[in-house]
Design a protein around this motif. Structure first.
Motif, PDB file in Angstrom:
ATOM      1  N   SER A  55       0.873  -1.160   0.000  1.00  0.00           N
ATOM      2  CA  SER A  55       0.000   0.000   0.000  1.00  0.00           C
ATOM      3  C   SER A  55       0.911   1.211   0.000  1.00  0.00           C
ATOM      4  N   HIS A  56       0.585   2.187  -0.811  1.00  0.00           N
ATOM      5  CA  HIS A  56       1.415   3.380  -0.842  1.00  0.00           C
ATOM      6  C   HIS A  56       0.560   4.608  -1.097  1.00  0.00           C
ATOM      7  N   PHE A  57       1.126   5.755  -0.771  1.00  0.00           N
ATOM      8  CA  PHE A  57       0.454   7.038  -0.968  1.00  0.00           C
ATOM      9  C   PHE A  57       1.515   8.063  -1.309  1.00  0.00           C
ATOM     10  N   SER A  58       1.198   8.931  -2.227  1.00  0.00           N
ATOM     11  CA  SER A  58       2.055  10.078  -2.504  1.00  0.00           C
ATOM     12  C   SER A  58       1.173  11.296  -2.697  1.00  0.00           C
ATOM     13  N   SER A  59       1.661  12.428  -2.237  1.00  0.00           N
ATOM     14  CA  SER A  59       0.829  13.624  -2.202  1.00  0.00           C
ATOM     15  C   SER A  59       0.713  14.317  -3.555  1.00  0.00           C
ATOM     16  N   HIS A  60       1.811  14.686  -4.161  1.00  0.00           N
ATOM     17  CA  HIS A  60       1.766  15.479  -5.381  1.00  0.00           C
ATOM     18  C   HIS A  60       2.149  14.671  -6.614  1.00  0.00           C
ATOM     19  N   SER A  61       3.201  13.939  -6.506  1.00  0.00           N
ATOM     20  CA  SER A  61       3.709  13.187  -7.646  1.00  0.00           C
ATOM     21  C   SER A  61       3.795  11.714  -7.256  1.00  0.00           C
ATOM     22  N   SER A  62       4.393  10.926  -8.105  1.00  0.00           N
ATOM     23  CA  SER A  62       4.485   9.500  -7.811  1.00  0.00           C
ATOM     24  C   SER A  62       5.491   9.240  -6.685  1.00  0.00           C
ATOM     25  N   VAL A  63       5.382   8.078  -6.098  1.00  0.00           N
ATOM     26  CA  VAL A  63       6.306   7.681  -5.039  1.00  0.00           C
ATOM     27  C   VAL A  63       7.733   7.673  -5.576  1.00  0.00           C
ATOM     28  N   GLU A  64       7.903   7.208  -6.811  1.00  0.00           N
ATOM     29  CA  GLU A  64       9.236   7.154  -7.398  1.00  0.00           C
ATOM     30  C   GLU A  64       9.849   8.549  -7.505  1.00  0.00           C
ATOM     31  N   ASN A  65       9.042   9.537  -7.918  1.00  0.00           N
ATOM     32  CA  ASN A  65       9.570  10.904  -8.034  1.00  0.00           C
ATOM     33  C   ASN A  65      10.023  11.433  -6.676  1.00  0.00           C
ATOM     34  N   ILE A  66       9.268  11.156  -5.646  1.00  0.00           N
ATOM     35  CA  ILE A  66       9.636  11.622  -4.306  1.00  0.00           C
ATOM     36  C   ILE A  66      10.886  10.900  -3.817  1.00  0.00           C
ATOM     37  N   LEU A  67      10.978   9.601  -4.081  1.00  0.00           N
ATOM     38  CA  LEU A  67      12.180   8.862  -3.699  1.00  0.00           C
ATOM     39  C   LEU A  67      13.406   9.359  -4.466  1.00  0.00           C
ATOM     40  N   GLU A  68      13.233   9.670  -5.753  1.00  0.00           N
ATOM     41  CA  GLU A  68      14.342  10.207  -6.536  1.00  0.00           C
ATOM     42  C   GLU A  68      14.776  11.567  -5.996  1.00  0.00           C
TER      43      GLU A  68
END
Length: 115
Positions: A55-68
């Protein structure tokens, strides 16, 4: 009068544990959404339940973008000499989690619903 202090420990009953997990996950998602709106913050979280379901959630962009973005930030700290030992561990953990998220999202595209 408020509730007393509650001791946190694992719930023994599997059904009650799953219900609590589901409710708290929903509450966590709601709080994450609220903080992202109120404070204009970008955030993401990743949860694996005991059976390994993602299960995942990201606020503005994808989880990958935030991790990057996190990875770029940590790498910039390394270059500038401001890295502590724990940040290096976070960078390594970030890379591991990103690869797991990518693999799980590939699997999710083939019919699994995350929320």
């Amino acid at each position: 009068m408020g509730r007393g202090k509650v001791e946190l420990k694992q719930i023994e009953n599997k059904i009650r544990r799953q219900v609590t997990f589901s409710k708290r996950k929903t509450g966590l998602k709601k709080k994450a959404h609220e903080i992202s709106l109120l404070c204009d913050a970008q955030l993401a979280f990743i949860i694996f339940n005991t059976t390994g379901k993602l299960s995942h959630f990201s606020s503005h962009s994808s989880v990958e973008n935030i991790l990057e973005r996190y990875e770029r930030h940590v790498n910039a700290l390394k270059i500038n000499g401001g890295e502590s030992g724990s940040q290096g561990n976070y960078a390594l953990e970030c890379l591991k989690l990103r690869s797991k998220v990518e693999a799980l999202e590939r699997n999710t595209r083939y019919g699994c619903d995350t929320w």
